[in-house]
Design a protein around this motif. Structure first.
Motif, PDB file in Angstrom:
ATOM      1  N   ALA A   1      15.893  -4.581  -8.921  1.00 11.77           N
ATOM      2  CA  ALA A   1      16.383  -5.569  -9.889  1.00 11.77           C
ATOM      3  C   ALA A   1      15.853  -6.964  -9.615  1.00 11.77           C
ATOM      4  N   TYR A   2      15.287  -7.208  -8.413  1.00 17.76           N
ATOM      5  CA  TYR A   2      14.856  -8.559  -8.047  1.00 17.76           C
ATOM      6  C   TYR A   2      13.363  -8.607  -7.710  1.00 17.76           C
ATOM      7  N   LEU A   3      12.619  -7.554  -8.043  1.00 15.15           N
ATOM      8  CA  LEU A   3      11.200  -7.516  -7.707  1.00 15.15           C
ATOM      9  C   LEU A   3      10.392  -8.377  -8.671  1.00 15.15           C
ATOM     10  N   SER A   4       9.438  -9.116  -8.128  1.00 11.73           N
ATOM     11  CA  SER A   4       8.579  -9.956  -8.953  1.00 11.73           C
ATOM     12  C   SER A   4       7.530  -9.100  -9.650  1.00 11.73           C
ATOM     13  N   PRO A   5       6.951  -9.602 -10.758  1.00 14.59           N
ATOM     14  CA  PRO A   5       5.929  -8.825 -11.478  1.00 14.59           C
ATOM     15  C   PRO A   5       4.756  -8.424 -10.587  1.00 14.59           C
ATOM     16  N   GLU A   6       4.304  -9.318  -9.694  1.00 11.09           N
ATOM     17  CA  GLU A   6       3.157  -8.984  -8.855  1.00 11.09           C
ATOM     18  C   GLU A   6       3.476  -7.879  -7.854  1.00 11.09           C
ATOM     19  N   LEU A   7       4.742  -7.806  -7.414  1.00 11.92           N
ATOM     20  CA  LEU A   7       5.121  -6.694  -6.544  1.00 11.92           C
ATOM     21  C   LEU A   7       5.127  -5.376  -7.307  1.00 11.92           C
ATOM     22  N   VAL A   8       5.549  -5.424  -8.572  1.00 15.16           N
ATOM     23  CA  VAL A   8       5.597  -4.209  -9.387  1.00 15.16           C
ATOM     24  C   VAL A   8       4.190  -3.724  -9.709  1.00 15.16           C
ATOM     25  N   THR A   9       3.298  -4.645 -10.099  1.00 16.14           N
ATOM     26  CA  THR A   9       1.978  -4.247 -10.583  1.00 16.14           C
ATOM     27  C   THR A   9       0.952  -4.092  -9.472  1.00 16.14           C
TER      28      THR A   9
ATOM     29  N   GLY B   1       0.807  -1.202   0.000  1.00 19.24           N
ATOM     30  CA  GLY B   1       0.000   0.000   0.000  1.00 19.24           C
ATOM     31  C   GLY B   1       0.841   1.253   0.000  1.00 19.24           C
ATOM     32  N   GLN B   2       2.149   1.114  -0.185  1.00 17.08           N
ATOM     33  CA  GLN B   2       3.042   2.261  -0.208  1.00 17.08           C
ATOM     34  C   GLN B   2       4.152   1.956  -1.179  1.00 17.08           C
ATOM     35  N   ALA B   3       5.235   2.706  -1.109  1.00 17.79           N
ATOM     36  CA  ALA B   3       6.332   2.489  -2.060  1.00 17.79           C
ATOM     37  C   ALA B   3       6.822   1.058  -1.967  1.00 17.79           C
ATOM     38  N   LEU B   4       7.183   0.475  -3.136  1.00 16.61           N
ATOM     39  CA  LEU B   4       7.633  -0.906  -3.162  1.00 16.61           C
ATOM     40  C   LEU B   4       8.910  -1.062  -2.375  1.00 16.61           C
ATOM     41  N   LEU B   5       8.975  -2.182  -1.620  1.00 18.36           N
ATOM     42  CA  LEU B   5      10.172  -2.479  -0.848  1.00 18.36           C
ATOM     43  C   LEU B   5      11.010  -3.498  -1.604  1.00 18.36           C
ATOM     44  N   GLY B   6      12.272  -3.597  -1.236  1.00 14.82           N
ATOM     45  CA  GLY B   6      13.155  -4.550  -1.903  1.00 14.82           C
ATOM     46  C   GLY B   6      13.925  -3.868  -3.022  1.00 14.82           C
ATOM     47  N   THR B   7      14.952  -4.520  -3.509  1.00 16.29           N
ATOM     48  CA  THR B   7      15.773  -3.968  -4.574  1.00 16.29           C
ATOM     49  C   THR B   7      15.075  -4.186  -5.905  1.00 16.29           C
TER      50      THR B   7
ATOM     51  N   ASP C   1      18.281   2.785 -17.264  1.00 12.58           N
ATOM     52  CA  ASP C   1      18.800   3.988 -16.627  1.00 12.58           C
ATOM     53  C   ASP C   1      17.943   4.419 -15.449  1.00 12.58           C
ATOM     54  N   GLN C   2      16.658   4.107 -15.504  1.00 14.22           N
ATOM     55  CA  GLN C   2      15.732   4.511 -14.454  1.00 14.22           C
ATOM     56  C   GLN C   2      15.110   3.276 -13.806  1.00 14.22           C
ATOM     57  N   PRO C   3      14.834   3.327 -12.492  1.00 14.66           N
ATOM     58  CA  PRO C   3      14.206   2.174 -11.828  1.00 14.66           C
ATOM     59  C   PRO C   3      12.893   1.759 -12.483  1.00 14.66           C
ATOM     60  N   MET C   4      12.110   2.716 -12.964  1.00 14.34           N
ATOM     61  CA  MET C   4      10.827   2.365 -13.562  1.00 14.34           C
ATOM     62  C   MET C   4      11.000   1.567 -14.848  1.00 14.34           C
ATOM     63  N   GLN C   5      12.108   1.810 -15.560  1.00 17.81           N
ATOM     64  CA  GLN C   5      12.374   1.017 -16.764  1.00 17.81           C
ATOM     65  C   GLN C   5      12.569  -0.457 -16.399  1.00 17.81           C
ATOM     66  N   ILE C   6      13.331  -0.692 -15.341  1.00 15.15           N
ATOM     67  CA  ILE C   6      13.584  -2.068 -14.899  1.00 15.15           C
ATOM     68  C   ILE C   6      12.287  -2.698 -14.394  1.00 15.15           C
ATOM     69  N   ALA C   7      11.510  -1.936 -13.626  1.00 18.41           N
ATOM     70  CA  ALA C   7      10.251  -2.455 -13.105  1.00 18.41           C
ATOM     71  C   ALA C   7       9.310  -2.832 -14.248  1.00 18.41           C
ATOM     72  N   TYR C   8       9.268  -2.009 -15.302  1.00 18.10           N
ATOM     73  CA  TYR C   8       8.398  -2.298 -16.440  1.00 18.10           C
ATOM     74  C   TYR C   8       8.798  -3.615 -17.094  1.00 18.10           C
ATOM     75  N   GLN C   9      10.117  -3.866 -17.240  1.00 14.60           N
ATOM     76  CA  GLN C   9      10.579  -5.104 -17.856  1.00 14.60           C
ATOM     77  C   GLN C   9      10.201  -6.315 -17.005  1.00 14.60           C
ATOM     78  N   HIS C  10      10.296  -6.185 -15.689  1.00 12.49           N
ATOM     79  CA  HIS C  10       9.886  -7.286 -14.815  1.00 12.49           C
ATOM     80  C   HIS C  10       8.414  -7.617 -15.032  1.00 12.49           C
ATOM     81  N   ALA C  11       7.611  -6.589 -15.217  1.00  4.96           N
ATOM     82  CA  ALA C  11       6.172  -6.800 -15.333  1.00  4.96           C
ATOM     83  C   ALA C  11       5.758  -7.339 -16.701  1.00  4.96           C
TER      84      ALA C  11
END
Length: 640
Positions: free
Chosen positions: A181-189, A173-179, A219-229
């Motif tokens: 580069a290792y976040l699962s798709p369900e954590l991102v979405t 319910g707040q900013a995602l925790l964890g690094t 270059d940006q964390p959101m780019q990496i998060a998008y790829q995970h998802a």
């Protein structure tokens, strides 16, 4: 003075027990130090939350959650949390100390791991993570930085700071925790994590171990998060020759976008890694190495379709079948009776077996090993209470004395045999009864520098307290001048072990400020740690120091300490006096008058003629101001 680290915790003793020596690592939430547990005489790691985060109740709760989570877990591949506490603004955990490096540091050294290294590290991590999952704990921050590789070969998983009970809904319910580069798709979405989120993070780690790279970068964390998802993790073998088809399949299985298609938890993942030693087991091949996965993700691997069942050709004779002979009613009745007799024999055997077991159980708990009793936990009870408890279990209590720091005098410190040991009835159990802390001789620290003194205090089994004051003296800066108890009293010759010893150290000599300007003197005193109070200073005439220069500092006490206030004595220059009027006087009278006024008169008239000479004027003239001792020329005329 002996140099001291800018980190205020280094050299500090937490709660009179943990002496912090050096910093090991610093992270986003906390700093980890190497320390000594003075009570148990062992090296430990102290994880102290950053002070600015300790003020935040949310971060504080997460930090304390780590202690609770880790306290539930005991496993050879998990770093043990030994204690938790707080002192002032310092909130900390005490963990076992493991000298070595992290998996991240190993990857930096080697870039990637061999197949054998990857499997060995994976089995260790998954073994510890399985214990956490079995206890209902999700790690939520799996990454190479949290995997410790000890010098003695042990591999342990650490840092449960982001962990949550698996039974609770783990949506943040707040900013995602964890690094990222290792976040699962369900954590991102969705911001929701479970055991399979840990499995996904481990799959990314396994990919990185085999290839030396992370599957998704940007270059940006959101780019990496998008790829995970949205993107699919490639097979490690596309980037590295260290991977095998089995390891490729494990990584792809663990990093599937849909959580339900991944291993259910770390235990299932561990079984797959263990099976990869000798190739996949049949059920593992069906689940992981299915045709669809391998043909779409591993084009280099061929899966042979199962052979169709053999069908007889039209010309081939059908297989011969045994002729089934019809059975008469008599034969059926005989067969049924034989079956009943067989069943009765089986039941008789079962009953006989149960009887034997019952007899064995009776023997076991009567006169056999089952007759043993378990030594109970009695620490902290009084000797009388512990004795009654043992007698109630048909055990004999004996007592002995021992020193103890935390157990009140008369309380039970330890038992022999230890609690949990099974012993025969009527056995003796020795109760070690506290006689309080051991009284030890206090060390002589005078003349030592601060670091040596603190070391000597710890070696003498006392606790190094604080530097009570820094006193100016003739001794070199940092030298111990005298010691005291924690209350400031003079240190006695004997004290209980683990008592606190404070010290007063030398601040060096007081600064020399004579003949400096006012600004220079203030700066030099401030550097020495002294405060300037203008009300303690004054102006003073001086024949040796020029006006507006500092004559000296005024120290209001015989003994001065850093932080004390001093005044400045500033020169007004020499005192001036008025030159008397000697015009019209006899020369000798004028010379005498000027001498009495403190001046040095001079004249060109010989002494034999001074009685006939009359003063015309003086230089400087009458009424002018001059310091005492100044020369005054007397001009005169001789009357014949």
């Amino acid at each position: 003075m002996t140099s001291v680290s800018s980190d205020p915790l280094i050299g500090h003793t937490l709660e009179g027990r943990y002496v912090i020596h050096s910093r090991i690592a610093r992270g986003g939430m906390a700093t980890v130090y190497m320390a000594t547990d003075n009570r148990l005489h062992r090296t430990v790691a102290i994880k102290a939350m950053h002070p600015h985060l300790a003020e935040d109740p949310d971060f504080r709760n997460r930090f304390e959650q780590e202690a609770r989570n880790a306290a539930k877990l005991t496993h050879p591949n998990l770093v043990s949390v030994l204690d938790q506490g707080e002192e002032g603004e310092t909130v900390y955990l005490v963990m076992e100390y493991l000298p070595g490096i992290t998996l991240r540091e190993l990857l930096k050294q080697q870039r990637f791991l061999t197949t054998e290294q990857t499997i060995e590290v994976s089995e260790s991590i998954l073994s510890g993570l399985s214990a956490a999952h079995a206890a209902g704990i999700i790690h939520r921050d799996l990454k190479p930085e949290n995997v410790l590789l000890a010098d003695d070969g042990r591999i342990k998983l650490a840092d449960f700071g982001l962990a949550r009970p698996a039974s609770a809904n783990t949506g943040t319910g707040q900013a995602l925790l964890g690094t990222i580069a290792y976040l699962s798709p369900e954590l991102v979405t969705r911001g929701v994590a479970d055991k399979q989120s840990d499995v996904y993070a481990f799959g990314i780690m396994m990919f990185e171990m085999l290839t030396g790279e992370q599957p998704f970068t940007g270059d940006q964390p959101m780019q990496i998060a998008y790829q995970h998802a949205h993107d699919v993790v490639p097979a490690p073998s596309t980037l590295s020759s260290q991977s095998t088809p089995e390891l490729d399949a494990i990584v792809l299985w663990a990093t599937d976008k849909e959580p339900e298609k991944r291993p259910a938890d770390a235990a299932e993942m561990l079984q797959a890694v263990e099976a990869s030693h000798d190739g996949p087991a049949p059920d593992f091949a069906t689940k992981v190495l299915g045709t669809q996965v391998l043909t779409t993700q591993l084009p280099c691997t061929t899966v042979v379709d199962p052979l169709p069942e053999e069908q007889p050709t039209p010309d081939a004779p059908a297989p011969a079948q045994e002729a089934i002979e019809p059975r008469s009613a008599t034969a059926l009745a005989y067969a049924r009776g034989r079956k009943q007799r067989r069943k009765g024999a089986i039941m008789l055997g079962i009953v006989a077996g149960l009887a034997a077991i019952a007899a064995g159980v009776g023997w076991y708990f009567g006169s056999g090993p089952g007759s043993l009793v378990t030594v109970p936990e009695l620490e902290g009870l009084t000797a009388e209470e512990a004795t009654q408890a043992l007698e109630g279990m048909n055990l004999i209590a004996t007592t002995s004395e021992c020193y103890a720091l935390t157990t009140d005098v008369g309380g039970v410190v330890d038992l022999d045999p230890a609690p949990g040991t099974r012993v025969e009835r009527e056995s003796s159990v020795n109760l070690c009864i506290s006689i309080g802390p051991e009284s030890l001789e206090t060390p002589d620290l005078t003349g030592l520098d601060l670091e040596e003194a603190q070391k000597k205090i710890n070696e003498a089994r006392f606790i190094s307290g604080k530097v009570r004051a820094e006193q100016f003296s003739d001794q070199p800066e940092g030298t111990v001048l005298w010691t005291s108890t924690e209350d400031g009293d003079e240190l006695p010759q004997m004290m209980p072990e683990q008592s606190v010893i404070d010290v007063v150290v030398s601040a060096g000599q007081l600064p020399e400020i004579s003949d400096l300007s006012d600004a220079e003197a203030r700066e030099k005193l401030a550097e020495a740690g002294l405060e300037i109070d203008d009300e303690l200073g004054w102006l003073e005439y001086s024949d040796s120091v020029k006006a507006d220069r500092v004559i000296s500092a005024h120290y209001p006490a015989d003994t001065m300490y850093r932080g004390d206030s001093v005044g400045l004595v500033v020169s007004r220059g020499p005192e001036l006096f008025e030159i008397p009027d000697v015009s019209g006087m006899k020369l000798q009278e004028a010379i005498d008058l000027l001498s009495e006024a403190g001046f040095e008169p001079s004249t060109l008239v010989p002494e034999i003629l001074r009685g006939m000479a009359e003063v015309k004027e003086s230089v400087p003239g009458a009424g002018e101001m001059a310091p005492k001792g100044s020369e005054v020329q007397v001009k005169s005329v001789i009357s014949l």
